[in-house]
Design a protein around this motif. Sequence first.
Motif, PDB file in Angstrom:
ATOM      1  N   ILE A  58       1.113   2.230 -19.951  1.00  0.00           N
ATOM      2  CA  ILE A  58       2.311   1.900 -20.724  1.00  0.00           C
ATOM      3  C   ILE A  58       3.294   1.096 -19.870  1.00  0.00           C
ATOM      4  O   ILE A  58       3.860   0.089 -20.321  1.00  0.00           O
ATOM      5  N   ALA A  61       1.925  -2.364 -19.473  1.00  0.00           N
ATOM      6  CA  ALA A  61       2.078  -3.131 -20.706  1.00  0.00           C
ATOM      7  C   ALA A  61       3.508  -3.647 -20.858  1.00  0.00           C
ATOM      8  O   ALA A  61       3.733  -4.802 -21.244  1.00  0.00           O
ATOM      9  N   PHE A  62       4.484  -2.791 -20.550  1.00  0.00           N
ATOM     10  CA  PHE A  62       5.890  -3.201 -20.632  1.00  0.00           C
ATOM     11  C   PHE A  62       6.176  -4.339 -19.649  1.00  0.00           C
ATOM     12  O   PHE A  62       6.831  -5.333 -19.997  1.00  0.00           O
ATOM     13  N   LYS A  65       4.336  -7.656 -20.757  1.00  0.00           N
ATOM     14  CA  LYS A  65       4.897  -8.266 -21.963  1.00  0.00           C
ATOM     15  C   LYS A  65       6.293  -8.828 -21.746  1.00  0.00           C
ATOM     16  O   LYS A  65       6.630  -9.894 -22.282  1.00  0.00           O
ATOM     17  N   ASN A  66       7.100  -8.147 -20.952  1.00  0.00           N
ATOM     18  CA  ASN A  66       8.505  -8.533 -20.837  1.00  0.00           C
ATOM     19  C   ASN A  66       8.838  -9.368 -19.604  1.00  0.00           C
ATOM     20  O   ASN A  66       9.819 -10.113 -19.624  1.00  0.00           O
ATOM     21  N   THR A 249      -0.148  -2.330 -31.784  1.00  0.00           N
ATOM     22  CA  THR A 249       0.813  -3.037 -30.946  1.00  0.00           C
ATOM     23  C   THR A 249       0.294  -3.051 -29.508  1.00  0.00           C
ATOM     24  O   THR A 249      -0.637  -2.305 -29.161  1.00  0.00           O
ATOM     25  N   TYR A 251       1.659  -1.886 -26.913  1.00  0.00           N
ATOM     26  CA  TYR A 251       1.895  -0.595 -26.268  1.00  0.00           C
ATOM     27  C   TYR A 251       0.938   0.479 -26.784  1.00  0.00           C
ATOM     28  O   TYR A 251       0.458   1.312 -26.014  1.00  0.00           O
ATOM     29  N   SER A 252       0.652   0.446 -28.079  1.00  0.00           N
ATOM     30  CA  SER A 252      -0.304   1.420 -28.637  1.00  0.00           C
ATOM     31  C   SER A 252      -1.694   1.201 -28.041  1.00  0.00           C
ATOM     32  O   SER A 252      -2.409   2.157 -27.719  1.00  0.00           O
ATOM     33  N   ALA A 254      -2.332  -0.063 -25.132  1.00  0.00           N
ATOM     34  CA  ALA A 254      -2.295   0.409 -23.747  1.00  0.00           C
ATOM     35  C   ALA A 254      -2.377   1.925 -23.674  1.00  0.00           C
ATOM     36  O   ALA A 254      -3.071   2.488 -22.812  1.00  0.00           O
ATOM     37  N   LEU A 255      -1.688   2.607 -24.593  1.00  0.00           N
ATOM     38  CA  LEU A 255      -1.696   4.069 -24.579  1.00  0.00           C
ATOM     39  C   LEU A 255      -3.079   4.622 -24.887  1.00  0.00           C
ATOM     40  O   LEU A 255      -3.579   5.518 -24.182  1.00  0.00           O
ATOM     41  N   SER A 309      -7.607  -3.206 -22.762  1.00  0.00           N
ATOM     42  CA  SER A 309      -6.269  -2.679 -23.047  1.00  0.00           C
ATOM     43  C   SER A 309      -5.165  -3.608 -22.582  1.00  0.00           C
ATOM     44  O   SER A 309      -3.983  -3.317 -22.774  1.00  0.00           O
TER      45      SER A 309
END
Length: 566
Positions: A58, A61-62, A65-66, A249, A251-252, A254-255, A309
């Motif tokens: 997670i 992924a954050f 993406k950011n 999404t 994040y989903s 990745a989780l 992922s």
Amino acid sequence: MKGFFKLFVLPFFVGAIGGFSALFMRELIRYSSKLAVAIDFFNQDSRFYLVIIPILFIISAFTIKNFLNNPTNPTIDSVARSIVLKKGRLDYKKGIATVVLSAINIGFGVPVGREGPIAKLGGSLSSLFLKGMRFENFNVPLLVSCGVSSALAATFNAPIAAVIFGLEIILGRLSFNVIIPLTISSAVGVVISRYFLGNYPAFVVPQLSYNYKLLFLIPLFAFLFAVVVYVFEYVFESSVNFFTKLNLTFYSKALIGGLIVGVLLWLWPDAASLGYKQVSYLFSLKYSYADALMLSLVKMVALAITFASGMFGGIFAPSIFGGAFFGYALGGVIHNFFPFVNPLDVALIGTASISASISSAPFRSTLIVAELAQNYHMILPLMISSVMTVYFSHILQDKINFSRSAMQKGFDLMNEKYRNELIKVKVVNFIDPSIMSLKREQFIKDIVFELMNSSSSYFSVVEDDRLVGVLSFRDVRLVGEFENDKVKVKDIMTPNPNYLTLDSSGLDVFELLSHIDVDYIPIVENDESLRYMGMLDVNAFLKFVSFLYFKENLFRKEEVLKREGK
């Protein structure tokens, strides 16, 4: 003196950048591992992976993406493509962020490698150094390649393999001005690594020897190694399709991926992280054949799900792990039928073969493994198996085996959208009617001035409307070997030439250009009739497909500007 600066001084500094990049990555991994131990509330129980891996996915992924703007995974080959396609202009911010993110993940047990991120950092910092120095008239892609090669040399403690990497993957050519900088930078990277870390192999392998009868079994080994790689690719593609169908999404995805990988590592903790320590244990005979087989499959499946992922990491270390463990299990089975087979020999062969198949770089993989394991006398079975595994992998997976030659021309055939565009391109649109064709019985002296005035250096030889050969200026130079002036086209032409048909696509053109370097290519109606239709203008074709390469981004930007009223 300027030549000395370009060939020796600049590569020395770039090599130092690459060497320290490797040290930086390894120190980050070491501190991350210490941090993982410090916060492990399960007291080094594998249940820790059930919690920490999803959290890491997670966080990654954050970050991706950011802060990294969804970049591609920095494998060694993706870094090579970036250097060629972007002419050495790499983003140092992404390079540093990628290394930090990957090092933390590896330290906490994510089953990926460190080599790709290290290559990314070495190349990015080298690019930044060259940009800051504002050097003019220097080969930036070559020097950035030197930075990548030195980083890999320091990582693997393998200077020869690092030089081969630069030649085989990035540059694709041999010359005095290429070999010297690559050698200097790779040597500097290794010296830095050995000074700070010592001259030790990445994993400990005893001095192995093999019975020459083993060579007759290598085709079987190679095919089975190719099957393992096929399974890895299948799991990866199936995972991507699974996540796509669920419309998850970022994040989903990745989780879920983190939970699956966490469960795998909880059940088989030896598949976590880089795995070099476990490979050393394997060569010390501390695993059963059944455990080795299971760990090899778990490692490759966990790696495939990790990448599907959207996570970052290298692929070389996991392929070393998977190849060694699967090879050991395979060797154990074969040993029951052929006692001269040493399972450890097959394990070492597997490390080179699977990494070669995944990277499509058999020579480089062979040398890296030989240097890593310091078992140079095993290079013959390593080399044969690597080449054959790559061959079988291309058959099983129907891979494009000419993407690297196209990449060195600046075209990325790994891009699926671009490949689909090329399939739609028909060669008939690039026929140049002005190129003369020749007859077999024509005397060279009668047509030499027409040949010299032509825009082409490659001519079709046609009889009864059928293509029977080609004549190039290289062939014409053979006239000097004849003692008379009665030399005919048929005496020096190349019979049964390469050609395209009217049904050929743009991809077929690139495949042919991977074998021959010409400015015109004969086109026939079909393979049966060989009816000559004309010559394809290679330069016109490359101009058009270059437009295809950037048209989407170009016109998208124009539409954005129109909407903004600019």
